[in-house]
Design a protein around this motif. Structure first.
Motif, PDB file in Angstrom:
ATOM      1  N   LEU A  95      -1.436 -16.691  17.089  1.00 50.23           N
ATOM      2  CA  LEU A  95      -0.722 -16.027  16.009  1.00 50.23           C
ATOM      3  C   LEU A  95      -0.287 -14.650  16.490  1.00 50.23           C
ATOM      4  CD1 LEU A  95      -3.183 -16.829  13.064  1.00 50.23           C
ATOM      5  CD2 LEU A  95      -0.971 -17.910  13.467  1.00 50.23           C
ATOM      6  N   THR A  96       0.898 -14.219  16.079  1.00 47.04           N
ATOM      7  CA  THR A  96       1.302 -12.863  16.401  1.00 47.04           C
ATOM      8  C   THR A  96       0.289 -11.914  15.775  1.00 47.04           C
ATOM      9  OG1 THR A  96       2.745 -12.807  14.451  1.00 47.04           O
ATOM     10  CG2 THR A  96       3.741 -13.445  16.537  1.00 47.04           C
ATOM     11  N   PHE A  97      -0.125 -10.932  16.563  1.00 45.13           N
ATOM     12  CA  PHE A  97      -1.247 -10.099  16.136  1.00 45.13           C
ATOM     13  C   PHE A  97      -1.148  -8.745  16.825  1.00 45.13           C
ATOM     14  CE2 PHE A  97      -5.873  -9.123  15.920  1.00 45.13           C
ATOM     15  CZ  PHE A  97      -6.033  -9.284  14.548  1.00 45.13           C
ATOM     16  N   ASP A  98      -1.317  -7.649  16.060  1.00 43.67           N
ATOM     17  CA  ASP A  98      -1.147  -6.328  16.639  1.00 43.67           C
ATOM     18  C   ASP A  98      -2.309  -5.383  16.357  1.00 43.67           C
ATOM     19  OD1 ASP A  98      -0.782  -5.937  13.984  1.00 43.67           O
ATOM     20  OD2 ASP A  98       1.238  -5.099  14.109  1.00 43.67           O
ATOM     21  N   ASN A 120     -12.607 -10.513   5.740  1.00 48.14           N
ATOM     22  CA  ASN A 120     -13.250 -10.144   6.997  1.00 48.14           C
ATOM     23  C   ASN A 120     -12.280  -9.495   7.980  1.00 48.14           C
ATOM     24  OD1 ASN A 120     -14.941 -12.636   5.923  1.00 48.14           O
ATOM     25  ND2 ASN A 120     -16.293 -11.344   7.147  1.00 48.14           N
ATOM     26  N   TYR A 121     -11.195  -8.965   7.468  1.00 49.70           N
ATOM     27  CA  TYR A 121     -10.265  -8.159   8.250  1.00 49.70           C
ATOM     28  C   TYR A 121      -9.639  -8.915   9.415  1.00 49.70           C
ATOM     29  CZ  TYR A 121     -13.042  -4.766   5.688  1.00 49.70           C
ATOM     30  OH  TYR A 121     -13.697  -4.107   4.695  1.00 49.70           O
ATOM     31  N   VAL A 122      -9.547 -10.232   9.327  1.00 47.68           N
ATOM     32  CA  VAL A 122      -9.015 -11.003  10.444  1.00 47.68           C
ATOM     33  C   VAL A 122      -7.584 -11.464  10.202  1.00 47.68           C
ATOM     34  CG1 VAL A 122     -11.291 -11.808  11.155  1.00 47.68           C
ATOM     35  CG2 VAL A 122      -9.936 -13.178   9.562  1.00 47.68           C
ATOM     36  N   ILE A 123      -7.078 -11.331   8.988  1.00 48.08           N
ATOM     37  CA  ILE A 123      -5.718 -11.788   8.723  1.00 48.08           C
ATOM     38  C   ILE A 123      -4.885 -10.659   8.134  1.00 48.08           C
ATOM     39  CG2 ILE A 123      -6.492 -14.154   8.309  1.00 48.08           C
ATOM     40  CD1 ILE A 123      -6.012 -13.690   5.328  1.00 48.08           C
ATOM     41  N   ASN A 124      -3.577 -10.749   8.379  1.00 51.89           N
ATOM     42  CA  ASN A 124      -2.644  -9.844   7.723  1.00 51.89           C
ATOM     43  C   ASN A 124      -1.349 -10.595   7.466  1.00 51.89           C
ATOM     44  OD1 ASN A 124      -0.731  -9.397  10.007  1.00 51.89           O
ATOM     45  ND2 ASN A 124      -2.513  -8.421  10.959  1.00 51.89           N
ATOM     46  N   SER A 125      -0.489 -10.002   6.676  1.00 50.22           N
ATOM     47  CA  SER A 125       0.709 -10.710   6.209  1.00 50.22           C
ATOM     48  C   SER A 125       1.796 -10.811   7.270  1.00 50.22           C
ATOM     49  CB  SER A 125       1.274 -10.017   4.966  1.00 50.22           C
ATOM     50  OG  SER A 125       1.601  -8.665   5.261  1.00 50.22           O
ATOM     51  N   ASP A 126       1.588 -10.189   8.444  1.00 44.84           N
ATOM     52  CA  ASP A 126       2.595 -10.244   9.508  1.00 44.84           C
ATOM     53  C   ASP A 126       2.328 -11.342  10.525  1.00 44.84           C
ATOM     54  OD1 ASP A 126       3.988  -8.080   8.445  1.00 44.84           O
ATOM     55  OD2 ASP A 126       2.734  -6.630   9.508  1.00 44.84           O
ATOM     56  N   MET A 127       1.266 -12.084  10.374  1.00 51.25           N
ATOM     57  CA  MET A 127       0.923 -13.121  11.343  1.00 51.25           C
ATOM     58  C   MET A 127       1.895 -14.297  11.264  1.00 51.25           C
ATOM     59  SD  MET A 127      -3.234 -13.333  11.214  1.00 51.25           S
ATOM     60  CE  MET A 127      -4.232 -12.258  12.241  1.00 51.25           C
ATOM     61  N   LYS A 128       2.338 -14.760  12.437  1.00 49.77           N
ATOM     62  CA  LYS A 128       3.228 -15.913  12.531  1.00 49.77           C
ATOM     63  C   LYS A 128       2.707 -16.857  13.612  1.00 49.77           C
ATOM     64  CE  LYS A 128       7.401 -13.396  11.112  1.00 49.77           C
ATOM     65  NZ  LYS A 128       6.677 -12.154  10.740  1.00 49.77           N
ATOM     66  N   ASN A 129       2.983 -18.145  13.453  1.00 49.97           N
ATOM     67  CA  ASN A 129       2.538 -19.147  14.422  1.00 49.97           C
ATOM     68  C   ASN A 129       3.338 -19.101  15.715  1.00 49.97           C
ATOM     69  OD1 ASN A 129       0.413 -20.860  13.139  1.00 49.97           O
ATOM     70  ND2 ASN A 129       1.986 -21.155  11.584  1.00 49.97           N
ATOM     71  N   ASN A 181       5.802 -15.949   7.630  1.00 51.48           N
ATOM     72  CA  ASN A 181       4.436 -15.437   7.655  1.00 51.48           C
ATOM     73  C   ASN A 181       3.451 -16.512   7.233  1.00 51.48           C
ATOM     74  OD1 ASN A 181       5.341 -12.859   8.393  1.00 51.48           O
ATOM     75  ND2 ASN A 181       5.603 -12.253   6.249  1.00 51.48           N
ATOM     76  N   VAL A 182       2.350 -16.606   7.963  1.00 52.02           N
ATOM     77  CA  VAL A 182       1.319 -17.589   7.633  1.00 52.02           C
ATOM     78  C   VAL A 182       0.565 -17.186   6.370  1.00 52.02           C
ATOM     79  CG1 VAL A 182      -0.816 -18.681   8.418  1.00 52.02           C
ATOM     80  CG2 VAL A 182       1.039 -18.279  10.036  1.00 52.02           C
ATOM     81  N   PHE A 183       0.273 -15.884   6.246  1.00 53.65           N
ATOM     82  CA  PHE A 183      -0.562 -15.414   5.145  1.00 53.65           C
ATOM     83  C   PHE A 183       0.222 -14.530   4.180  1.00 53.65           C
ATOM     84  CE2 PHE A 183      -3.489 -16.069   8.746  1.00 53.65           C
ATOM     85  CZ  PHE A 183      -4.306 -17.038   8.177  1.00 53.65           C
ATOM     86  N   LYS A 184      -0.274 -14.501   2.960  1.00 54.09           N
ATOM     87  CA  LYS A 184       0.312 -13.657   1.936  1.00 54.09           C
ATOM     88  C   LYS A 184      -0.119 -12.203   2.148  1.00 54.09           C
ATOM     89  CE  LYS A 184      -0.198 -17.454  -1.391  1.00 54.09           C
ATOM     90  NZ  LYS A 184      -0.882 -17.883  -2.643  1.00 54.09           N
ATOM     91  N   ASP A 185       0.510 -11.316   1.428  1.00 56.58           N
ATOM     92  CA  ASP A 185       0.130  -9.899   1.454  1.00 56.58           C
ATOM     93  C   ASP A 185      -1.029  -9.711   0.484  1.00 56.58           C
ATOM     94  OD1 ASP A 185      -0.035  -7.239   1.813  1.00 56.58           O
ATOM     95  OD2 ASP A 185       1.860  -6.723   0.840  1.00 56.58           O
ATOM     96  N   ASP A 188       5.528 -23.431   6.374  1.00 54.76           N
ATOM     97  CA  ASP A 188       5.910 -22.677   7.570  1.00 54.76           C
ATOM     98  C   ASP A 188       7.305 -23.119   8.002  1.00 54.76           C
ATOM     99  OD1 ASP A 188       5.342 -20.868   9.775  1.00 54.76           O
ATOM    100  OD2 ASP A 188       5.296 -22.661  11.031  1.00 54.76           O
ATOM    101  N   ALA A 189       8.101 -22.176   8.472  1.00 59.79           N
ATOM    102  CA  ALA A 189       9.443 -22.473   8.985  1.00 59.79           C
ATOM    103  C   ALA A 189       9.540 -21.923  10.402  1.00 59.79           C
ATOM    104  CB  ALA A 189      10.512 -21.852   8.093  1.00 59.79           C
TER     105      ALA A 189
END
Length: 214
Positions: free
Chosen positions: A37-40, A193-202, A183-187, A157-158
């Motif tokens: 997943l895109t992750f920063d 557990n601080y592992v996801i954010n709304s900017d993640m993409k597959n 985006n995989v996840f909602k805002d 997902d698109a």
């Protein structure tokens, strides 16, 4: 709503083409996903996750050297995360985000040589399952948990696929790179557990082998 319309349009397009063409080949395929997943987040170390993909495919001739290949695939995706606090002894966090999709790619194929094709096309993915399995160790105390992320996830997902394929007799193999623009996840602000954010993409690299029935 727009994503649902995209799914419907893709299915109707496949059905319309199949109804007007002959020599349609049906087959099955299976293979390996290497996903992330895109992750920063600088504090967390991310790595790819391996998974399984399998499903049905059809090849529909359109014109000389051109064909379209719609598919219906079960796909295991996601990524791995880890974190260690250098200021606290025996403190670390390990996590695996698992995302299971029902993917519907529609690939346009151009044969550059006998059996060898270059491919590109859109893909719609319907999320079936999402969870985070993690191990949290702090000062020697282990905590193993599994968290359902479905409620924090977008259901559709698109993405777009690029790849190469080769067919020998009835056997088929391909390699693809899939890049999502949804985006995989909602805002969300809830504790995840601080592992996801709304900017993640597959992002998925996929290798499959298949067989077309006569």
């Amino acid at each position: 709503m727009k994503k649902s319309k995209l799914i419907i349009c893709a299915l109707f397009m496949c059905a319309g083409v199949m109804a007007q063409t002959e020599k349609v080949k049906l087959g099955v395929k299976a293979g390996l996903n290497i996903s992330s997943l895109t992750f920063d987040e600088n504090e967390l170390d991310s790595s790819s996750k391996t998974g399984f993909t399998a499903g049905l495919m059809a090849e529909i001739p359109l014109a000389k050297n051109f064909s379209v290949q719609p598919e219906l695939l079960y796909s295991q995706q996601g990524m791995k995360l880890s974190y260690s606090d250098p200021e606290v002894q025996n403190s670390h966090y390990k996590s695996t985000i698992a995302l299971n999709y029902l993917n519907i790619p529609v690939m346009l194929k151009y044969y550059v040589a006998k059996g060898l094709s270059i491919q590109a096309g859109p893909q719609v993915g319907i999320l079936l399952k999402a969870n985070n399995k993690y191990q949290d160790n702090f000062l020697g105390y282990d905590n193993h948990e599994k968290m359902d992320l479905k409620d924090y996830s977008n259901g559709v997902d698109a993405s777009v696929n690029f790849g190469l394929g080769y067919q020998f007799s009835n056997f088929y193999a391909d390699a693809r790179y899939n890049l999502s623009y949804a985006n995989v996840f909602k805002d969300v602000t809830a504790n995840t557990n601080y592992v996801i954010n709304s900017d993640m993409k597959n992002k998925v690299f996929q290798i499959t082998i298949g067989y077309f029935f006569k």
